[in-house]
Motif scaffolding. Structure first.
Motif, PDB file in Angstrom:
ATOM      1  N   LEU A  37       0.694  -1.073   0.111  1.00 51.83           N
ATOM      2  CA  LEU A  37       0.179  -0.022  -0.008  1.00 51.83           C
ATOM      3  C   LEU A  37       0.901   1.122   0.023  1.00 51.83           C
ATOM      4  O   LEU A  37       1.653   1.508   1.026  1.00 51.83           O
ATOM      5  CB  LEU A  37      -0.916  -0.093   1.195  1.00 51.83           C
ATOM      6  CG  LEU A  37      -2.424  -0.800   1.163  1.00 51.83           C
ATOM      7  CD1 LEU A  37      -2.931  -0.397   2.496  1.00 51.83           C
ATOM      8  CD2 LEU A  37      -3.255  -0.038  -0.022  1.00 51.83           C
ATOM      9  N   ILE A  42      -4.873   3.324  -1.388  1.00 50.78           N
ATOM     10  CA  ILE A  42      -5.982   3.272  -0.633  1.00 50.78           C
ATOM     11  C   ILE A  42      -7.053   4.036  -0.988  1.00 50.78           C
ATOM     12  O   ILE A  42      -8.250   3.438  -0.810  1.00 50.78           O
ATOM     13  CB  ILE A  42      -5.726   3.283   0.987  1.00 50.78           C
ATOM     14  CG1 ILE A  42      -6.820   2.562   1.655  1.00 50.78           C
ATOM     15  CG2 ILE A  42      -5.511   4.462   1.434  1.00 50.78           C
ATOM     16  CD1 ILE A  42      -6.426   1.708   2.906  1.00 50.78           C
ATOM     17  N   ASN A  82      -0.920  -6.201   3.818  1.00 48.81           N
ATOM     18  CA  ASN A  82      -1.921  -5.085   3.848  1.00 48.81           C
ATOM     19  C   ASN A  82      -2.465  -5.060   2.683  1.00 48.81           C
ATOM     20  O   ASN A  82      -3.199  -3.979   2.222  1.00 48.81           O
ATOM     21  CB  ASN A  82      -1.244  -3.667   4.243  1.00 48.81           C
ATOM     22  CG  ASN A  82      -0.206  -3.277   3.370  1.00 48.81           C
ATOM     23  OD1 ASN A  82       0.135  -3.936   2.094  1.00 48.81           O
ATOM     24  ND2 ASN A  82       0.704  -2.428   3.427  1.00 48.81           N
ATOM     25  N   ASN A 145      -8.136   7.025   6.103  1.00 45.12           N
ATOM     26  CA  ASN A 145      -7.512   5.730   6.680  1.00 45.12           C
ATOM     27  C   ASN A 145      -6.423   5.914   7.431  1.00 45.12           C
ATOM     28  O   ASN A 145      -5.338   6.515   7.262  1.00 45.12           O
ATOM     29  CB  ASN A 145      -7.001   4.701   5.656  1.00 45.12           C
ATOM     30  CG  ASN A 145      -8.430   4.225   4.887  1.00 45.12           C
ATOM     31  OD1 ASN A 145      -8.641   4.735   3.867  1.00 45.12           O
ATOM     32  ND2 ASN A 145      -8.891   2.922   5.183  1.00 45.12           N
ATOM     33  N   TYR A 147      -3.250   4.969   9.967  1.00 44.72           N
ATOM     34  CA  TYR A 147      -1.931   4.016   9.885  1.00 44.72           C
ATOM     35  C   TYR A 147      -2.113   3.023  11.180  1.00 44.72           C
ATOM     36  O   TYR A 147      -1.686   3.832  12.253  1.00 44.72           O
ATOM     37  CB  TYR A 147      -0.787   4.778   9.873  1.00 44.72           C
ATOM     38  CG  TYR A 147      -0.504   5.262   8.385  1.00 44.72           C
ATOM     39  CD1 TYR A 147      -1.200   6.295   7.750  1.00 44.72           C
ATOM     40  CD2 TYR A 147       0.698   4.498   7.622  1.00 44.72           C
ATOM     41  CE1 TYR A 147      -0.633   6.593   6.690  1.00 44.72           C
ATOM     42  CE2 TYR A 147       0.922   4.839   6.513  1.00 44.72           C
ATOM     43  CZ  TYR A 147       0.246   5.981   5.497  1.00 44.72           C
ATOM     44  OH  TYR A 147       0.453   6.590   4.533  1.00 44.72           O
ATOM     45  N   ARG A 168      -5.016  -0.181   5.951  1.00 46.64           N
ATOM     46  CA  ARG A 168      -3.969   0.794   6.089  1.00 46.64           C
ATOM     47  C   ARG A 168      -3.155   0.637   7.419  1.00 46.64           C
ATOM     48  O   ARG A 168      -3.345   1.249   8.280  1.00 46.64           O
ATOM     49  CB  ARG A 168      -4.626   2.393   6.117  1.00 46.64           C
ATOM     50  CG  ARG A 168      -3.588   3.521   6.083  1.00 46.64           C
ATOM     51  CD  ARG A 168      -2.430   3.435   5.115  1.00 46.64           C
ATOM     52  NE  ARG A 168      -1.435   2.494   5.071  1.00 46.64           N
ATOM     53  CZ  ARG A 168      -0.479   2.429   4.024  1.00 46.64           C
ATOM     54  NH1 ARG A 168      -0.302   3.329   2.956  1.00 46.64           N
ATOM     55  NH2 ARG A 168       0.560   1.551   4.201  1.00 46.64           N
TER      56      ARG A 168
END
Lengths: 444, 106
Positions: A37, A42, A82, A145, A147, A168
Motif C-alpha cells: 500500500l 488506498i 496489507n 484511513n 495508519y 492501512r
C-alpha cells in the motif's frame, strides 16, 4: 535466544511475484510479509469499492495467494499483508475462496479492520497538512484511513491465523506485529519496539535492500537484477537483526544497501513517528556479517504519541498530458518549437488550466535547465502537461500535442496522450481512540 | 571532484517532502561531507526545484547525512505534474555537486 525468519514478499502493489515464491520455497521462513500500500493506493481502492462493494483490495491478491498459499501451508509459513487496502474483509473472503479451490481446508484467514476513520474525520473537521480542512474538501473527499499499529496484527496471529490481511497498517507494523506475537514484547517496551521498527522499515520495500534501486554501473555494481532476491530478516528475541537473502538469488546485501534503506523516507532519524512508538534510528549500527549478510542493531524508541497519521484521499483535479518525439540533427530546436506552438495553441483556444508544464525529455524534464549540456542529445521527447477543473479541458491538452503530427515541426513521431482524474492524498493526525480495531477470522 | 566520488545516495518521499540520504563510502570522508554538504549548499543546488527549507540530520555512526527538503515535489507524488513526481532522480542531481578534493587543501 530464539530467532525467527521473516521474508518480504513485495515492496509495493505491483511488485514481482517470483521472488516471493523463491522466499517461500527456499527461505526457511516463519513469516512472509507483503507490503503493498502506497499513500494513494488506498484512496483509489476506496473508489474501486464504491463501484464494486466486493472489490477495493489489491488487484494482485489472487495471483500472489495462488502462488504462495500451497507452499506456505505445507511449510507452516504465516502470511501478513496489507493487501486488504479498502476492503480487508473482502480480501479475506477472496483468499478463503482461493484456499478452498487449492484444497487447503482449514486454513485460517484473519481480516483486521478499523483503519477506516472517514466518519470520524468528517465529524471532527480535522486540519490537513496542505492547509485545507476535511470540511473544506466537501464532497470531494474519498477516504480517510489511519495508519494502524502492530497490536491488532499480533492479536490476529494469536488467534491462530495463517494469513493476516489488513488495510492501512503502517508498513513496519506488518513486521512488528509478527515480532510482538512471537516474542511477547510489551507494547511499552519502547526500545524493543524501536528496534522492531528498524526491522520492519528495512524489510518493507523488499528488493530495495537487496540491491534494487541501488545499481550505478561502474560505481555500484549489482549482480543479476533480473533475478533479484527479496530479503530475509533473521530476528533474535532481543530484536537483533541479520538481513540476508536466499543463496543463489540475484542482487546483494551489504552495508551500503542497508544504510540507504535505513535512511529511506524517515526524515528525522531520531524521531520516526510510528503508531506504536517514536522510533530512534540515530544510534543504529550496520556491520557486514558474511557474504550477503548484514548485522543491524541499536534501534531505540520513545513513547508513542497516541496520534495516528491519517491519509485523506480526495478528488483534486484533472490532468491532461501529451507527448511527441523528435530525432536527428536539430531535434532540440524542433522540440522547443513544438513546445512553443502548443503553448500558443492552449492560449488561443482558451484552455483553462491552473498549472502547466512544458518539458523537453532528454534536456530539462527532470531537473529543469540547470545542468550544462555536453553536446545535443540525438533525440528528445516533448511533454506538455496541465491541471484542469474538468476532464473535458484536460483532454484538450493532449489533443493539442497530437495535432503536431500534421501541424507542427518536421519529423514528429510517437505521439501519445492521456487525461485522468487525480485523486490526491493529504495527511492529518487522529487520536488512536478514533480507530476501533476488529479481527475477524475466516476458515477455509 | 563530484560528491558521487565519495558518497552514495537514495531519495524517498512523503507528501511534498523529499528525503535524500548522502552516505560516505569510507568513514574517513564523513568529516568532509559534513563540511561541504551543508543544508544551505543543498538548498542552493536545488534552488529551481525545491521551494521550502532544507534540514540536515547527521549520522556519524553511519558516516551519513540525511536531508529533508520541504515543498520539494510540486505538491507530492499524488498530484505533482512532474515527470518524476516522486523525486526519485533527485539523489542523482545531488551527487553531481562539485566538492573540493581532499588533497586540494581548499
Amino acid at each position: 535466544m530464539r530467532t525467527i525468519r521473516i521474508g518480504a514478499g513485495a515492496g509495493y502493489s505491483g511488485d514481482r511475484i517470483e521472488p516471493a515464491v523463491e522466499l517461500a520455497e527456499k527461505g526457511e521462513l516463519d513469516y512472509l510479509v507483503f507490503e503493498c500500500l502506497a499513500e494513494r493506493t488506498i484512496a483509489l481502492a476506496q473508489q474501486a469499492r464504491m463501484k464494486d462493494p466486493a472489490g477495493g483490495f489489491d488487484p494482485l491478491l489472487a495471483a500472489r495467494m495462488q502462488a504462495v498459499l500451497p507452499i506456505c501451508k505445507a511449510k507452516n509459513i504465516r502470511i501478513v499483508t496489507n493487501m486488504g487496502a479498502a476492503n480487508p474483509l473482502g480480501a479475506a473472503e477472496a483468499t478463503r475462496t482461493i484456499a478452498r479451490q487449492l484444497g487447503l481446508t482449514g486454513l485460517k484467514i484473519a481480516a483486521v479492520t478499523g483503519d477506516d476513520v472517514l466518519a470520524e474525520a468528517k465529524q471532527a473537521n480535522l486540519a490537513l497538512d496542505n492547509g485545507d480542512t476535511v470540511k473544506g474538501l466537501g464532497n470531494r473527499i474519498v477516504s480517510a484511513n489511519a495508519y494502524i499499529g502492530a497490536r491488532a496484527i499480533a492479536d490476529a496471529l494469536a488467534a491462530g491465523a495463517d494469513v493476516v490481511i489488513t488495510g492501512r497498517a503502517a508498513d513496519p507494523a506488518l513486521f512488528l506485529g509478527c515480532l510482538v506475537h512471537e516474542f511477547g514484547w510489551a507494547m511499552d517496551d519502547w526500545d524493543r519496539l524501536g528496534q522492531g521498527t528498524v526491522v520492519g522499515h528495512l524489510l518493507e520495500c523488499a528488493g530495495q535492500i537487496t540491491g534494487g534501486y541501488f545499481a550505478d554501473p561502474g560505481v555500484k555494481d549489482v549482480p543479476d537484477l533480473a533475478r533479484l532476491g527479496f530479503p530475509i530478516g533473521e530476528v533474535r528475541e532481543d530484536g537483533d537483526l541479520v538481513v540476508t537473502k536466499v543463496a543463489g538469488s540475484g542482487g546483494c546485501v551489504m552495508p551500503a544497501t542497508v544504510k540507504e534503506q535505513l535512511l529511506y523516507e524517515i526524515h528525522d532519524p531520531a524521531q520516526y513517528f510510528q503508531p506504536d512508538v517514536v522510533a530512534d534510528f540515530s544510534q543504529v549500527r550496520v556491520e557486514e556479517a558474511g557474504p550477503d549478510r548484514v548485522h543491524v542493531m541499536g534501534g531505540r524508541g520513545k513513547p508513542k504519541t497516541g496520534l495516528l497519521k491519517t491519509s485523506i484521499g480526495y478528488v483534486d483535479s484533472y490532468v491532461g498530458e501529451g507527448q511527441i518525439s523528435y530525432a536527428g540533427p536539430g531535434a532540440v530546436a524542433r522540440g522547443r518549437l513544438a513546445l512553443e506552438i502548443v503553448r500558443e495553441r492552449l492560449a488561443l483556444t482558451g484552455v483553462q488550466t491552473s498549472e502547466l508544464r512544458f518539458d523537453l525529455i532528454g534536456v530539462n524534464a527532470l531537473h529543469g535547465d540547470v545542468t550544462p549540456q555536453a553536446g545535443e542529445p540525438y533525440e528528445v521527447r516533448v511533454r506538455v502537461v496541465g491541471r484542469t477543473e474538468t476532464l473535458a479541458e484536460a483532454v484538450k491538452i493532449g489533443n493539442e500535442v497530437e495535432t503536431l503530427y500534421t501541424n507542427g515541426p518536421a519529423g514528429g513521431g510517437g505521439a501519445w496522450k492521456s487525461a485522468r482524474e487525480v485523486v490526491a492524498v493529504a495527511s492529518c493526525l487522529v487520536p488512536e481512540s478514533a480507530t476501533q480495531m476488529h479481527v475477524v477470522v475466516l476458515e477455509a | 571532484m563530484k560528491l558521487r566520488d565519495i558518497a552514495h545516495s537514495r531519495t524517498g518521499d512523503k507528501g511534498d517532502l523529499c528525503n535524500i540520504s548522502v552516505i560516505a563510502y569510507r568513514p574517513e570522508d564523513y568529516a568532509l561531507l559534513c563540511e561541504v554538504v551543508t543544508a544551505a549548499r543543498v538548498k542552493a543546488h536545488f534552488a529551481d526545484i525545491v521551494q521550502g527549507e532544507v534540514l540536515r540530520y547527521d549520522l556519524p555512526g553511519l558516516a551519513a547525512l540525511n536531508f529533508v527538503l520541504k515543498d520539494a515535489l510540486g505538491g507530492g507524488v499524488t498530484r505533482s505534474l512532474r515527470l518524476d513526481a516522486h523525486g526519485k532522480s533527485l539523489s542523482s542531481r545531488l551527487l553531481d555537486l562539485e566538492i573540493p578534493s581532499p588533497d586540494d587543501g581548499s
